[in-house]
Design an enzyme around this catalytic site. Structure first.
Site, short mmCIF file in Angstrom:
data_model
loop_
_atom_site.label_atom_id
_atom_site.label_comp_id
_atom_site.label_asym_id
_atom_site.label_seq_id
_atom_site.Cartn_x
_atom_site.Cartn_y
_atom_site.Cartn_z
N ASP A 47 0.81 -1.21 0.00
CA ASP A 47 0.00 0.00 0.00
C ASP A 47 0.85 1.27 0.00
OD1 ASP A 47 1.04 -0.27 2.49
OD2 ASP A 47 -0.86 -0.05 3.57
N HIS A 258 22.98 2.43 -18.72
CA HIS A 258 21.95 2.87 -17.77
C HIS A 258 22.16 2.22 -16.40
CE1 HIS A 258 19.02 4.25 -21.18
NE2 HIS A 258 20.03 5.08 -20.98
N ASP A 275 25.85 10.60 -14.37
CA ASP A 275 24.82 11.13 -15.27
C ASP A 275 23.63 11.44 -14.38
OD1 ASP A 275 22.85 11.62 -17.15
OD2 ASP A 275 23.43 9.96 -18.46
N GLU A 402 26.07 14.57 -26.08
CA GLU A 402 26.67 13.65 -25.12
C GLU A 402 27.51 12.53 -25.76
OE1 GLU A 402 23.73 10.99 -23.26
OE2 GLU A 402 22.17 12.22 -24.16
N ARG A 424 31.82 9.77 -20.66
CA ARG A 424 30.73 10.48 -21.34
C ARG A 424 30.73 11.90 -20.80
NH1 ARG A 424 26.87 7.21 -20.65
NH2 ARG A 424 25.56 8.01 -18.97
N1 GLY Z 1 20.43 10.34 -18.76
C1 GLY Z 1 20.00 9.62 -19.91
C2 GLY Z 1 20.62 10.12 -21.13
O1 GLY Z 1 21.64 10.77 -21.07
O2 GLY Z 1 20.11 9.97 -22.21
MN MN Z 2 20.99 12.39 -22.32
MN MN Z 3 22.29 11.73 -19.37
#
Ligand code: GLY
Ligand code: MN
Ligand code: MN
Length: 462
Positions: A47, A258, A275, A402, A424
């Site tokens: 719940d 991810h 990220d 990115e 990245r």
């Molecule tokens: N944070 C997900 C992406 O960079 O696409």
């Molecule tokens: Mn992104």
């Molecule tokens: Mn991202």
């Protein structure tokens, strides 16, 4: 309607939302209705529920923050008397309920919703089966965002069935169903000055969080301890929730795109890829920074980091109206392929490598995406047969840039020094009249700035 400039839960003005509804109504065909559903709460376990997140199309048009509501936009036939049966915005929402409000939180109810949100009318959700079909009756088209929510799709068909059931008394049921997702999404793609201001703010907040993570990074700490610092910094500055699952990935974990487990130990001589972005008034920041856990890049880390940074700067500098992701991809793929070839990470004939976009072996995701109310925001990319994104940029669009290089620990095809390095770098960019504005202004990204912040807490003197 109250002359109120700000709704309590958003930095946007009431006028922003009423103008959006007016614009959407102007795009609707005559004699049609559009129906939008709020999100429902989602059970986490037994719940307890996940933190509520409003349906973004519904929020975009209404500003309304409670679950369990329906927005109806009514467009008359041309020539009808607008004052009697003209364009209308109608909300169906939860009733006020003293007991529910004591247990679960305040509800605005119907009277205040009309005043605060500028709807023409507001009805109890408990009356929707009686009232809504009357608005559908004799309309030519029903517009709704199909396929987002099965329960809502079947509700719309049930309302239609009710109207069809009245056909013997002369009522006509709409014959056309239009998926209006693209109409809202195209509106969402071009940000207003007020939206851009919020996106600037959430970038500043999120940039400060990345800077704090750099300062607090420590060998032996867990990734989730940096996650905690990021979330604290977001919330402390008004971005209560993260816009998406925060990624804090030490070493080889950065090669999982991810990665959100965030439960590993941060190790000496490894990089950490973060990220993370906050959400402010519904709008996302999406920033990635990669830095050495111990504050000092190794030579191999420095080399790959600088390659990715140069690629990112090259792409950003090319952003202006009429440019496309397809063009930026060519720039970045050529640059990274050449760079990886020169480092001996890719080998063979350079001309062939360039033709094959050989960098994609290590740059394994897209260069960027639209950004807004959703982190991977809506809006058509106009992908052609070669899978190139050919949509011409326009002033008011916001995107991420990115690039990344990911070399897994077990990649035997490269020298050992490169293995386990993942980099990245991600900024958020708005297209302006003649070029671009980088919204990500306070998250250090040059090697010098990062090492200086991490050793002294300060940026180097200019
Ligand atoms: N944070 C997900 C992406 O960079 O696409
Ligand atoms: Mn992104
Ligand atoms: Mn991202």
């Amino acid at each position: 309607m109250k002359n109120k400039s700000l709704l309590s839960h958003t930095l946007l003005t009431l006028a922003e939302f009423t103008e959006r509804r007016a614009k959407f109504l102007s795009l609707m065909p005559e004699n049609s209705v559009a129906i939008f559903s709020a999100a429902n709460e989602v059970t986490r376990s037994n719940d307890t529920e996940y933190a509520f997140c409003q349906n973004k199309n519904f929020y975009y048009l209404s500003g309304y923050s409670e679950p369990d509501a329906i927005l109806l936009l009514v467009k008359p036939s041309f020539g009808e008397d607008k004052s009697q049966s003209g364009e209308q915005s109608i909300l169906f929402n939860r009733d006020k309920d003293a007991l529910q409000e004591i247990w679960h939180g305040r509800r605005i109810g119907q009277t205040a919703a009309v005043e605060e949100y500028g709807f023409d009318q507001c009805f109890s959700l408990s009356e929707i089966e009686q009232i809504l079909p009357d608005y559908i009756a004799n309309k030519a088209q029903i517009l709704f965002c199909q396929g987002q929510n099965e329960k809502f799709d079947s509700q719309v068909y049930a309302w239609l069935a009710t109207v069809k059931g009245q056909s013997r008394s002369g009522v006509k049921a709409p014959r056309q169903f239009v998926d209006c997702s693209a109409l809202v999404e195209e509106m969402r793609l071009i940000k207003s000055p007020a939206e851009l201001e919020i996106m600037r703010q959430v970038n500043v907040i999120s940039g400060a969080a990345h800077t704090r993570a750099m300062k607090e990074s420590a060998v032996g700490n867990f990734e989730y301890q940096l996650e905690a610092a990021l979330l604290h910094e977001f919330a402390d500055n008004g971005a209560r929730h993260p816009a998406y699952g925060t990624i804090v990935a030490g070493g080889d974990n950065g090669n999982i795109l991810h990665y959100t487990n965030n439960d590993d130990v941060l190790k000496n001589n490894e990089l950490v890829l973060i990220d993370a972005g906050g959400e402010l008034s519904g709008y996302a920041a999406d920033i990635t920074r990669t830095f050495p856990v111990n504050g000092k890049f190794s030579q191999a880390q420095k080399t790959l980091y600088q390659l990715v940074l140069d690629a990112q700067n090259l792409a950003i500098a090319a952003i202006k109206p009429q440019a496309t992701f397809a063009e930026l991809n060519i720039l970045v793929n050529d640059f990274l392929t050449t760079g990886l070839y020169e480092l001996g990470i890719l080998s063979g004939d350079l001309a062939l490598l360039l033709e094959e976009k050989a960098c994609k072996k290590y740059f394994i995701h897209g260069l960027g995406h639209w950004l807004g109310l959703d982190v991977h925001d809506v809006g058509d990319y106009q992908v052609n047969d070669q899978r190139q994104q050919c949509r011409a940029f326009e002033q008011g669009m916001v995107m991420t840039i990115e690039p990344g290089i990911y070399i897994p620990l077990d990649d035997q095809s490269v020298e050992e020094k490169w293995r386990g390095i993942a980099v990245r770098i991600e900024d958020n960019i708005a297209v302006t009249e003649n070029g671009y504005e980088n919204l990500t202004i306070n998250a250090p990204k040059s090697i010098n700035d990062i090492e200086s912040i991490m050793s002294s807490g300060k940026l180097p003197k200019q």
